[in-house]
Design an enzyme around this catalytic site. Structure first.
Site, PDB file in Angstrom:
ATOM      1  N   ASP A 252      -0.822  -3.977  12.873  1.00 44.12           N
ATOM      2  CA  ASP A 252      -0.386  -4.430  11.557  1.00 44.12           C
ATOM      3  C   ASP A 252      -0.201  -5.945  11.587  1.00 44.12           C
ATOM      4  O   ASP A 252       0.719  -6.451  12.240  1.00 44.12           O
ATOM      5  CB  ASP A 252       0.933  -3.746  11.172  1.00 44.12           C
ATOM      6  CG  ASP A 252       1.362  -4.058   9.744  1.00 44.12           C
ATOM      7  OD1 ASP A 252       1.587  -5.253   9.443  1.00 44.12           O
ATOM      8  OD2 ASP A 252       1.476  -3.124   8.949  1.00 44.12           O
TER       9      ASP A 252
ATOM     10  N   ARG B 242       0.844  -1.189   0.000  1.00 43.68           N
ATOM     11  CA  ARG B 242       0.000   0.000   0.000  1.00 43.68           C
ATOM     12  C   ARG B 242       0.879   1.238   0.000  1.00 43.68           C
ATOM     13  O   ARG B 242       1.712   1.416   0.883  1.00 43.68           O
ATOM     14  CB  ARG B 242      -0.919  -0.011   1.225  1.00 43.68           C
ATOM     15  CG  ARG B 242      -1.971   1.073   1.191  1.00 43.68           C
ATOM     16  CD  ARG B 242      -3.027   0.846   2.242  1.00 43.68           C
ATOM     17  NE  ARG B 242      -2.506   0.871   3.602  1.00 43.68           N
ATOM     18  CZ  ARG B 242      -3.230   0.737   4.691  1.00 43.68           C
ATOM     19  NH1 ARG B 242      -4.529   0.536   4.579  1.00 43.68           N
ATOM     20  NH2 ARG B 242      -2.694   0.778   5.887  1.00 43.68           N
TER      21      ARG B 242
ATOM     22  N   ASP C 201       3.314  -7.295  10.439  1.00 45.89           N
ATOM     23  CA  ASP C 201       4.362  -7.075  11.429  1.00 45.89           C
ATOM     24  C   ASP C 201       4.236  -8.055  12.589  1.00 45.89           C
ATOM     25  O   ASP C 201       5.228  -8.577  13.098  1.00 45.89           O
ATOM     26  CB  ASP C 201       4.307  -5.641  11.967  1.00 45.89           C
ATOM     27  CG  ASP C 201       4.907  -4.631  10.989  1.00 45.89           C
ATOM     28  OD1 ASP C 201       5.630  -5.059  10.076  1.00 45.89           O
ATOM     29  OD2 ASP C 201       4.634  -3.432  11.147  1.00 45.89           O
TER      30      ASP C 201
ATOM     31  N   THR D 226      -0.879   7.572  -1.038  1.00 43.80           N
ATOM     32  CA  THR D 226      -2.200   7.466  -1.669  1.00 43.80           C
ATOM     33  C   THR D 226      -3.067   6.382  -1.041  1.00 43.80           C
ATOM     34  O   THR D 226      -4.287   6.367  -1.250  1.00 43.80           O
ATOM     35  CB  THR D 226      -2.055   7.144  -3.162  1.00 43.80           C
ATOM     36  OG1 THR D 226      -1.490   5.828  -3.298  1.00 43.80           O
ATOM     37  CG2 THR D 226      -1.146   8.151  -3.846  1.00 43.80           C
TER      38      THR D 226
END
Length: 210
Positions: A201, A105, A204, A109
């Site tokens: 996340d 990602r 992670d 944006t």
């Protein structure tokens, strides 16, 4: 909630999801529970697999019994976090083939950028389950599903552990034919595109990176 969204509220799933949410849960336990949740979700996502009758001789007598009707299945994790769900599904369906889609990602944006795509040669003939623990903005899922449709895949499902309403809406707007299987739907996304309250996340926490 839309009939295409299957929120799997089984007590075992809800219990395991709460452990994933806890910031004290370590990498080893987090990784194991992601795989366990994928197994439990797979049980529901494959409920519509077709069956056929075969003759089997038991130690007692012969009879006619049900077996899977040779339906070919593929699972396609979105790299990298989706890898954490693969083994949980292969434990139930070891004959499934595995494709890979690499997306990241863009931090500015929030749009998905493809960096890797490798599919089984017969992917178009297979029912496909796309895997990604988190359905946040929905951008990665929308892109991955479109890649598969470009390969002429006809029957595609999306399996997530946790979703935001924004992600569900994005997938259904782009791909109204795709069923979503998820263990929980949270409140919203924050300004950084993270699910709130979420679990952080997933990539992670699965791989121990920051």
């Amino acid at each position: 909630m839309d009939s295409k969204v299957h929120i799997l509220d089984h007590p075992l799933l809800q219990h395991k999801l709460t452990i994933l949410r806890d910031e004290r849960t370590g990498v080893k336990e987090f990784r194991e529970i992601v795989a366990e949740i994928a197994t439990l979700e797979c049980y529901e996502a494959t409920r519509d697999l077709p069956l056929e009758d075969i003759e089997v001789k038991t130690p007692v007598a012969s009879g006619t019994f049900k077996t899977l009707a040779g339906k070919k299945l593929a699972i396609v994790p979105i790299l990298r976090a989706g890898l954490g769900m693969v083994d949980g599904i292969l434990s139930l369906i070891p004959s499934a083939k595995v494709g890979h889609i690499g997306l990241y990602r863009d931090p500015e944006t929030l749009e998905p950028v493809e960096y890797y795509c490798k599919m089984p040669g017969d992917i178009a003939e297979r029912d496909v389950i796309v895997l990604d623990p988190m359905l946040a903005t929905g951008g990665s899922a929308v892109a991955a599903i479109q890649f598969l449709k470009n390969y002429e895949c006809k029957n595609i499902k999306l399996m997530n552990i946790l979703a935001a309403p924004e992600g569900i809406e994005a997938v259904h707007k782009a791909h109204p034919d795709v069923d979503i299987y998820v263990a929980g739907v949270d409140e919203k996304l924050n300004d950084h595109g993270y699910i709130v309250p979420g679990l952080g996340d997933a990539g992670d926490r699965i791989f121990g990176t920051k």
